[in-house]
Design a protein around this motif. Structure first.
Motif, PDB file in Angstrom:
ATOM      1  N   ARG A 183      44.654  23.736  86.464  1.00 34.40           N
ATOM      2  CA  ARG A 183      43.337  24.333  86.254  1.00 34.40           C
ATOM      3  C   ARG A 183      43.350  25.234  85.029  1.00 34.40           C
ATOM      4  N   ALA A 184      42.244  25.174  84.268  1.00 26.86           N
ATOM      5  CA  ALA A 184      42.089  26.055  83.112  1.00 26.86           C
ATOM      6  C   ALA A 184      41.743  27.459  83.587  1.00 26.86           C
ATOM      7  N   SER A 185      42.497  28.461  83.133  1.00 28.95           N
ATOM      8  CA  SER A 185      42.203  29.851  83.478  1.00 28.95           C
ATOM      9  C   SER A 185      41.087  30.392  82.596  1.00 28.95           C
ATOM     10  N   TYR A 186      41.167  30.075  81.305  1.00 27.83           N
ATOM     11  CA  TYR A 186      40.066  30.451  80.412  1.00 27.83           C
ATOM     12  C   TYR A 186      40.111  29.575  79.164  1.00 27.83           C
ATOM     13  N   LEU A 187      38.968  29.510  78.496  1.00 26.77           N
ATOM     14  CA  LEU A 187      38.852  28.934  77.159  1.00 26.77           C
ATOM     15  C   LEU A 187      38.180  29.995  76.305  1.00 26.77           C
ATOM     16  N   ARG A 188      38.930  30.520  75.352  1.00 28.52           N
ATOM     17  CA  ARG A 188      38.441  31.621  74.531  1.00 28.52           C
ATOM     18  C   ARG A 188      38.316  31.171  73.079  1.00 28.52           C
ATOM     19  N   VAL A 189      37.210  31.521  72.480  1.00 29.98           N
ATOM     20  CA  VAL A 189      36.940  31.134  71.102  1.00 29.98           C
ATOM     21  C   VAL A 189      36.807  32.404  70.262  1.00 29.98           C
ATOM     22  N   GLY A 190      37.707  32.555  69.251  1.00 27.18           N
ATOM     23  CA  GLY A 190      37.566  33.692  68.353  1.00 27.18           C
ATOM     24  C   GLY A 190      38.575  34.797  68.555  1.00 27.18           C
ATOM     25  N   GLY A 191      39.708  34.536  69.142  1.00 24.61           N
ATOM     26  CA  GLY A 191      40.723  35.573  69.280  1.00 24.61           C
ATOM     27  C   GLY A 191      40.472  36.498  70.455  1.00 24.61           C
ATOM     28  N   SER A 192      41.196  37.618  70.481  1.00 21.33           N
ATOM     29  CA  SER A 192      41.159  38.512  71.637  1.00 21.33           C
ATOM     30  C   SER A 192      39.787  39.125  71.876  1.00 21.33           C
ATOM     31  N   ASP A 193      38.984  39.234  70.832  1.00 19.38           N
ATOM     32  CA  ASP A 193      37.634  39.781  70.978  1.00 19.38           C
ATOM     33  C   ASP A 193      36.576  38.687  70.969  1.00 19.38           C
ATOM     34  N   GLY A 194      37.008  37.476  71.212  1.00 21.88           N
ATOM     35  CA  GLY A 194      36.098  36.350  71.101  1.00 21.88           C
ATOM     36  C   GLY A 194      35.256  36.109  72.338  1.00 21.88           C
ATOM     37  N   VAL A 195      34.665  34.915  72.371  1.00 21.46           N
ATOM     38  CA  VAL A 195      33.776  34.512  73.460  1.00 21.46           C
ATOM     39  C   VAL A 195      34.552  33.656  74.445  1.00 21.46           C
ATOM     40  N   TYR A 196      34.415  33.952  75.718  1.00 19.64           N
ATOM     41  CA  TYR A 196      35.050  33.153  76.756  1.00 19.64           C
ATOM     42  C   TYR A 196      34.064  32.078  77.216  1.00 19.64           C
ATOM     43  N   LEU A 197      34.280  30.845  76.732  1.00 19.48           N
ATOM     44  CA  LEU A 197      33.450  29.745  77.221  1.00 19.48           C
ATOM     45  C   LEU A 197      33.730  29.485  78.696  1.00 19.48           C
TER      46      LEU A 197
END
Length: 242
Positions: A183-197
């Motif tokens: 299972r995917a825990s998260y998909l984050r776009v844009g680094g540590s301060d990015g958007v969590y899809l």
């Protein structure tokens, strides 16, 4: 030499008692004004100043009770009729009380000045647009992203262990998928301060989904190229086929 010692000493008990009684009554009465001001002004604390012919009165209140009531005469020192410390001396109290009724009338006029203030204020408002359709579409897209990322997580689990991250750059932006088992825990776009899809806390805002959704296919394609480059026995994943 002892005549002065034999003279009677005037007692002040009666004066002090009368002073304390009057100060207590003023505190109670001013407390009513304090509570009314708190209700009118919509706060637990504040202060208001009222002007009379003889000077000005400042009432400070907190939690619906009087903090102090100060009389500032046109001449002479300020008089704290009510305070958190000690009551005023009898003479200043008498001077202030001569103007107390004028203070109360100034307060009453202040309250009356608000009569009719809200009479013409509209209390009917436009209908509120529902976000149900937008949210449903947002959730549908995010669910599709969840499906494909879970499929990627399953492949990564088979190849690279129970948990880890897969990261790449799409359109100049870092995309990072964290997985745990299948299972995917998260998909984050844009680094540590990015958007969590994808995340455990809920979906992102609809505008962010709209901005990023078109790059999901590129992210999956990059993953498939990564798999092919490893020449491992992993099944390629297509965003369109999930």
């Amino acid at each position: 030499m002892t005549e002065g010692l034999e003279a009677d000493v005037e007692e002040t008990d009666a004066i002090a008692e009368r002073r304390d009684e009057l100060a207590a009554r003023v505190r109670t009465h001013a407390g009513e004004i304090a509570r009314e001001l708190a209700v009118l002004q919509g706060g637990d604390y504040g202060q208001e100043t009222f002007t009379t012919d003889a000077g000005s009165w400042t009432l400070k209140y907190e939690a619906g009770d009087v903090q102090y009531l100060r009389f500032d005469p046109q001449s002479g020192a300020d008089i704290y009729v009510v305070s958190s410390k000690h009551p005023p001396e009898p003479e200043p109290l008498e001077r202030a009380m001569a103007d107390y009724s004028a203070f109360v009338e100034a307060y009453n006029e202040y309250v009356r000045s608000f009569d009719g203030l809200l009479t013409d204020v509209a209390d009917e408002f436009p209908a509120v647009e529902s976000t149900a359709e937008l949210v449903a579409e947002r959730d549908r897209i995010v669910d599709r992203v969840r499906d494909v990322c879970d499929a990627m997580a399953s492949q990564l689990h088979r190849y690279d262990g129970t948990y880890g991250t897969y990261a790449t750059t799409i359109s100049g932006t870092r995309w990072e998928l964290k997985w745990e088992e299948d299972r995917a825990s998260y998909l984050r776009v844009g680094g540590s301060d990015g958007v969590y899809l994808l995340s455990q806390y809920g979906p992102p805002a609809a505008p962010e989904v709209r901005r990023l959704a078109d790059d999901v296919s590129a992210f999956v394609a990059d993953f498939n190229d990564h798999v092919a480059a490893l020449e491992a026995d992993l099944e390629g994943v297509s965003f369109a086929d999930v």
